[in-house]
Design a protein around this motif. Structure first.
Motif, PDB file in Angstrom:
ATOM      1  N   PHE A 188       0.806  -1.223   0.000  1.00 41.78           N
ATOM      2  CA  PHE A 188       0.000   0.000   0.000  1.00 41.78           C
ATOM      3  C   PHE A 188       0.843   1.279   0.000  1.00 41.78           C
ATOM      4  CE2 PHE A 188      -3.411  -2.908   1.157  1.00 41.78           C
ATOM      5  CZ  PHE A 188      -4.458  -2.378   0.439  1.00 41.78           C
ATOM      6  N   THR A 189       2.170   1.118  -0.079  1.00 36.05           N
ATOM      7  CA  THR A 189       3.029   2.286  -0.296  1.00 36.05           C
ATOM      8  C   THR A 189       3.724   2.200  -1.655  1.00 36.05           C
ATOM      9  OG1 THR A 189       4.846   1.172   0.897  1.00 36.05           O
ATOM     10  CG2 THR A 189       3.447   2.676   2.163  1.00 36.05           C
ATOM     11  N   SER A 190       3.311   1.237  -2.460  1.00 40.90           N
ATOM     12  CA  SER A 190       3.916   1.063  -3.788  1.00 40.90           C
ATOM     13  C   SER A 190       3.010   1.646  -4.863  1.00 40.90           C
ATOM     14  CB  SER A 190       4.153  -0.430  -4.065  1.00 40.90           C
ATOM     15  OG  SER A 190       2.922  -1.103  -4.276  1.00 40.90           O
ATOM     16  N   VAL A 191       3.537   1.741  -6.066  1.00 41.68           N
ATOM     17  CA  VAL A 191       2.763   2.289  -7.186  1.00 41.68           C
ATOM     18  C   VAL A 191       1.677   1.325  -7.643  1.00 41.68           C
ATOM     19  CG1 VAL A 191       4.664   3.729  -7.993  1.00 41.68           C
ATOM     20  CG2 VAL A 191       4.464   1.384  -8.834  1.00 41.68           C
ATOM     21  N   ARG A 192       1.751   0.056  -7.238  1.00 44.09           N
ATOM     22  CA  ARG A 192       0.765  -0.944  -7.658  1.00 44.09           C
ATOM     23  C   ARG A 192      -0.530  -0.849  -6.859  1.00 44.09           C
ATOM     24  NH1 ARG A 192       5.275  -3.723  -6.566  1.00 44.09           N
ATOM     25  NH2 ARG A 192       4.260  -4.855  -4.866  1.00 44.09           N
ATOM     26  N   ALA A 193      -0.480  -0.194  -5.702  1.00 41.27           N
ATOM     27  CA  ALA A 193      -1.647  -0.155  -4.821  1.00 41.27           C
ATOM     28  C   ALA A 193      -2.769   0.681  -5.434  1.00 41.27           C
ATOM     29  CB  ALA A 193      -1.256   0.420  -3.472  1.00 41.27           C
ATOM     30  N   PRO A 194      -4.014   0.247  -5.283  1.00 39.57           N
ATOM     31  CA  PRO A 194      -5.140   1.043  -5.801  1.00 39.57           C
ATOM     32  C   PRO A 194      -5.295   2.357  -5.054  1.00 39.57           C
ATOM     33  CG  PRO A 194      -5.926  -0.795  -4.471  1.00 39.57           C
ATOM     34  CD  PRO A 194      -4.461  -1.008  -4.646  1.00 39.57           C
ATOM     35  N   VAL A 195      -4.821   2.396  -3.802  1.00 41.19           N
ATOM     36  CA  VAL A 195      -4.851   3.617  -3.013  1.00 41.19           C
ATOM     37  C   VAL A 195      -3.603   3.639  -2.130  1.00 41.19           C
ATOM     38  CG1 VAL A 195      -6.239   2.519  -1.205  1.00 41.19           C
ATOM     39  CG2 VAL A 195      -6.179   5.006  -1.358  1.00 41.19           C
ATOM     40  N   TYR A 196      -3.003   4.804  -1.986  1.00 38.35           N
ATOM     41  CA  TYR A 196      -1.818   4.944  -1.142  1.00 38.35           C
ATOM     42  C   TYR A 196      -2.275   5.028   0.306  1.00 38.35           C
ATOM     43  CZ  TYR A 196       2.558   6.816   0.762  1.00 38.35           C
ATOM     44  OH  TYR A 196       3.707   7.020   1.489  1.00 38.35           O
ATOM     45  N   PHE A 197      -1.924   4.017   1.123  1.00 43.00           N
ATOM     46  CA  PHE A 197      -2.402   3.960   2.505  1.00 43.00           C
ATOM     47  C   PHE A 197      -1.348   3.273   3.377  1.00 43.00           C
ATOM     48  CE2 PHE A 197      -5.488   1.994   5.708  1.00 43.00           C
ATOM     49  CZ  PHE A 197      -5.495   3.141   6.497  1.00 43.00           C
ATOM     50  N   PRO A 198      -0.348   4.007   3.888  1.00 38.19           N
ATOM     51  CA  PRO A 198       0.705   3.406   4.715  1.00 38.19           C
ATOM     52  C   PRO A 198       0.190   2.749   5.990  1.00 38.19           C
ATOM     53  CG  PRO A 198       1.318   5.617   3.993  1.00 38.19           C
ATOM     54  CD  PRO A 198      -0.125   5.439   3.648  1.00 38.19           C
ATOM     55  N   GLY A 199      -0.997   3.173   6.455  1.00 34.00           N
ATOM     56  CA  GLY A 199      -1.530   2.637   7.706  1.00 34.00           C
ATOM     57  C   GLY A 199      -2.303   1.339   7.556  1.00 34.00           C
ATOM     58  N   ALA A 200      -2.190   0.663   6.421  1.00 28.31           N
ATOM     59  CA  ALA A 200      -2.983  -0.543   6.173  1.00 28.31           C
ATOM     60  C   ALA A 200      -2.731  -1.622   7.226  1.00 28.31           C
ATOM     61  CB  ALA A 200      -2.668  -1.094   4.780  1.00 28.31           C
ATOM     62  N   ALA A 201      -1.477  -1.799   7.627  1.00 28.64           N
ATOM     63  CA  ALA A 201      -1.162  -2.842   8.617  1.00 28.64           C
ATOM     64  C   ALA A 201      -1.806  -2.533   9.961  1.00 28.64           C
ATOM     65  CB  ALA A 201       0.353  -2.977   8.766  1.00 28.64           C
ATOM     66  N   PHE A 202      -1.814  -1.265  10.355  1.00 34.66           N
ATOM     67  CA  PHE A 202      -2.429  -0.888  11.630  1.00 34.66           C
ATOM     68  C   PHE A 202      -3.943  -1.079  11.595  1.00 34.66           C
ATOM     69  CE2 PHE A 202       1.382   2.068  12.124  1.00 34.66           C
ATOM     70  CZ  PHE A 202       2.049   1.186  12.968  1.00 34.66           C
ATOM     71  N   LEU A 203      -4.563  -0.773  10.466  1.00 30.91           N
ATOM     72  CA  LEU A 203      -6.004  -0.987  10.354  1.00 30.91           C
ATOM     73  C   LEU A 203      -6.329  -2.479  10.418  1.00 30.91           C
ATOM     74  CD1 LEU A 203      -8.799   0.192   9.947  1.00 30.91           C
ATOM     75  CD2 LEU A 203      -8.419   0.097   7.472  1.00 30.91           C
ATOM     76  N   ALA A 204      -5.510  -3.307   9.766  1.00 32.46           N
ATOM     77  CA  ALA A 204      -5.703  -4.762   9.842  1.00 32.46           C
ATOM     78  C   ALA A 204      -5.566  -5.248  11.280  1.00 32.46           C
ATOM     79  CB  ALA A 204      -4.687  -5.464   8.944  1.00 32.46           C
ATOM     80  N   ALA A 205      -4.622  -4.676  12.027  1.00 28.18           N
ATOM     81  CA  ALA A 205      -4.437  -5.056  13.429  1.00 28.18           C
ATOM     82  C   ALA A 205      -5.671  -4.706  14.255  1.00 28.18           C
ATOM     83  CB  ALA A 205      -3.208  -4.355  13.998  1.00 28.18           C
ATOM     84  N   SER A 206      -6.258  -3.551  13.982  1.00 27.06           N
ATOM     85  CA  SER A 206      -7.467  -3.144  14.695  1.00 27.06           C
ATOM     86  C   SER A 206      -8.603  -4.137  14.458  1.00 27.06           C
ATOM     87  CB  SER A 206      -7.882  -1.741  14.227  1.00 27.06           C
ATOM     88  OG  SER A 206      -9.077  -1.333  14.859  1.00 27.06           O
ATOM     89  N   ILE A 207      -8.757  -4.570  13.232  1.00 21.06           N
ATOM     90  CA  ILE A 207      -9.809  -5.539  12.898  1.00 21.06           C
ATOM     91  C   ILE A 207      -9.559  -6.870  13.611  1.00 21.06           C
ATOM     92  CG2 ILE A 207     -10.817  -6.885  11.010  1.00 21.06           C
ATOM     93  CD1 ILE A 207     -10.231  -4.460   9.186  1.00 21.06           C
ATOM     94  N   CYS A 208      -8.301  -7.281  13.688  1.00 21.76           N
ATOM     95  CA  CYS A 208      -7.964  -8.541  14.375  1.00 21.76           C
ATOM     96  C   CYS A 208      -8.366  -8.500  15.844  1.00 21.76           C
ATOM     97  CB  CYS A 208      -6.467  -8.817  14.255  1.00 21.76           C
ATOM     98  SG  CYS A 208      -5.945  -9.429  12.640  1.00 21.76           S
ATOM     99  N   LEU A 209      -8.160  -7.347  16.499  1.00 20.16           N
ATOM    100  CA  LEU A 209      -8.517  -7.241  17.917  1.00 20.16           C
ATOM    101  C   LEU A 209     -10.032  -7.260  18.114  1.00 20.16           C
ATOM    102  CD1 LEU A 209      -5.902  -4.711  19.317  1.00 20.16           C
ATOM    103  CD2 LEU A 209      -5.961  -7.187  19.566  1.00 20.16           C
ATOM    104  N   VAL A 210     -10.767  -6.688  17.183  1.00 22.87           N
ATOM    105  CA  VAL A 210     -12.233  -6.771  17.259  1.00 22.87           C
ATOM    106  C   VAL A 210     -12.677  -8.229  17.154  1.00 22.87           C
ATOM    107  CG1 VAL A 210     -14.386  -6.180  16.100  1.00 22.87           C
ATOM    108  CG2 VAL A 210     -12.601  -4.448  16.368  1.00 22.87           C
ATOM    109  N   LEU A 211     -12.076  -8.961  16.221  1.00 26.32           N
ATOM    110  CA  LEU A 211     -12.416 -10.386  16.070  1.00 26.32           C
ATOM    111  C   LEU A 211     -11.986 -11.185  17.294  1.00 26.32           C
ATOM    112  CD1 LEU A 211     -11.400 -10.930  12.323  1.00 26.32           C
ATOM    113  CD2 LEU A 211     -13.703 -10.661  13.274  1.00 26.32           C
ATOM    114  N   ALA A 212     -10.877 -10.792  17.929  1.00 23.59           N
ATOM    115  CA  ALA A 212     -10.437 -11.480  19.146  1.00 23.59           C
ATOM    116  C   ALA A 212     -11.456 -11.302  20.263  1.00 23.59           C
ATOM    117  CB  ALA A 212      -9.074 -10.937  19.579  1.00 23.59           C
TER     118      ALA A 212
END
Length: 417
Positions: free
Chosen positions: A369-393
């Motif tokens: 998500f910080t590369s030119v291939r990403a549909p949207v530039y979003f450096p915080g993608a890993a942190f958002l994924a972590a937030s979702i994991c804690l909700v599922l936990a």
């Protein structure tokens, strides 16, 4: 009274041992990306992929060897296993500091992962010397040692990094060897000979450890919560330095200061809040609060637009420190004294299995998500994924339906009246 004093002294020794060990880890974090970039001849964004692979190797070795480490400590005692682990950490840092190529970093990480660090045995040590009703607070003490280590370590690393990217690794090696010497001369044994059991190879491997946990269905059910929590947790070590350097243009010193701030806030939670809040509300509610606050904190990191906002979200994020002290206390009450090492080894193995996947997933999310291939530039993608994991936990924890093993003080007071 003498037994209580001995227990208190032993806990102080463990605290200092973990504290010094984490200082060594904290020293190298601010400079690791630059060393990887130097050895692999890649840009910072691509260095994150190598960082994820290094964490993958470490977690894989820990997954394979943590049950053996735990079972060895049940057979031969906590002290010799703890000292051997600390020596291996020192060798890891020394190899890394002198590494001529990127391949040597993988060798060092493999050795460190095989040793299982010192944490598995430290948790078993605490279970040995602490009565069940006080274990949540004592397990929280290890978290406090982590927090303090991350206050001191990154600050030293940021300063030493100005003299060369390898200098912090030399310093960490010296600290680890000194820590092992400290343990050799100061640390006493917590597991008496009559409480030890023979070493059984079928129980000293990841599959055997998980099979052994079948005798404790409640603990086995909580493993799903640990997996999701560790998936989230590893977003920080996998991407924090890369994220803040790329998005906010932080220097190694800036990264060090931010890790100091995280260390300070989590130390307050581990050292004080676990002792005050968990007895008041109970271990089960503490887990829910930690999961909810951690999810909010990660989401805040993901969408921060300015560097100061990362600091603003740290107090909320720090409440994630309530989770594992409460979970460890709940689980440790389900097994006998001679099986605490096996339990902690199995828990570590489950967490490490997750950490095989998490660093790769989180670092690749960041890189993509910080590369030119990403549909949207979003450096915080890993942190958002972590937030979702804690909700599922949190959802998974609710399905396990844990019994409140430590009733709130308020309820106890009502019963007395």
């Amino acid at each position: 009274m003498t037994e209580e004093r001995t227990s208190r002294h032993a806990l102080v020794f463990i605290f200092i041992t973990i504290f010094v060990d984490v200082i060594g880890l904290g020293i190298v974090i601010p400079v690791a990306p630059k060393l990887i970039s130097e050895l692999a001849h890649v840009a910072l964004s691509d260095a994150a992929r190598y960082g994820g692979l290094l964490m993958f190797v470490y977690a894989g070795m820990t997954f394979l060897f943590a049950p053996a480490i735990g079972n060895l400590s049940d057979r031969f005692g906590r002290r010799p296993v703890l000292i051997a682990s600390l020596l291996a950490i020192g060798v890891d840092y020394a190899i890394t500091g002198f590494a001529p190529t990127i391949s040597w970093l993988f060798v060092a990480r493999a050795l460190s992962g095989m040793a299982g660090a010192s944490y598995t045995t430290a948790y078993a040590y605490i279970a040995d010397v602490t009565p069940p009703e006080k274990r949540a607070a004592s397990f929280g003490m290890i978290g406090a040692a982590f927090g303090l280590g991350f206050i001191v370590g990154p600050a030293i690393g940021g300063l030493l990094g100005q003299y060369g990217v390898r200098v912090p690794f030399y310093a960490s090696a010296v600290i680890a060897f000194a820590n092992a010497a400290y343990g050799y001369f100061i640390l006493g044994e917590s597991l008496t000979r009559e409480r030890r059991r023979k070493f059984e190879i079928w129980r000293a491997n990841p599959l055997g450890a998980l099979v052994a946990l079948r005798r404790f269905p409640f603990v086995l059910g909580l493993c799903g919560v640990i997996i999701l929590m560790r998936l989230a947790h590893d977003a920080n070590p996998a991407t924090w330095t890369y994220y803040t350097m790329l998005k906010f243009h932080w220097t190694t010193a800036d990264v060090g200061y931010s890790l100091m701030a995280i260390g300070a806030t989590t130390t307050v939670v581990y050292a004080w809040l676990t002792r005050v809040l968990i007895p008041l509300i109970g271990e089960v509610r503490a887990v829910y609060i930690g999961l909810a606050a951690g999810a909010a904190g990660f989401a805040g990191f993901a969408f921060s637009a300015h560097g100061w906002q990362m600091y603003a979200w740290m107090p909320m994020f720090a409440l994630i420190g309530l989770i594992m002290p409460a979970m460890n206390a709940i689980m440790s009450k389900s097994v006998g004294a001679s099986e605490q090492g096996e339990l902690q080894g199995a828990i570590t193995s489950v967490g490490s299995l997750t950490s095989i996947v998490a660093p790769l997933a989180m670092s690749y999310l960041f890189a993509y998500f910080t590369s030119v291939r990403a549909p949207v530039y979003f450096p915080g993608a890993a942190f958002l994924a972590a937030s979702i994991c804690l909700v599922l936990a949190g959802v998974a924890f609710a399905f396990v339906k844990p019994e409140p093993v430590n009733e709130p003080l308020a309820a106890a007071a009502e019963q007395e009246t």
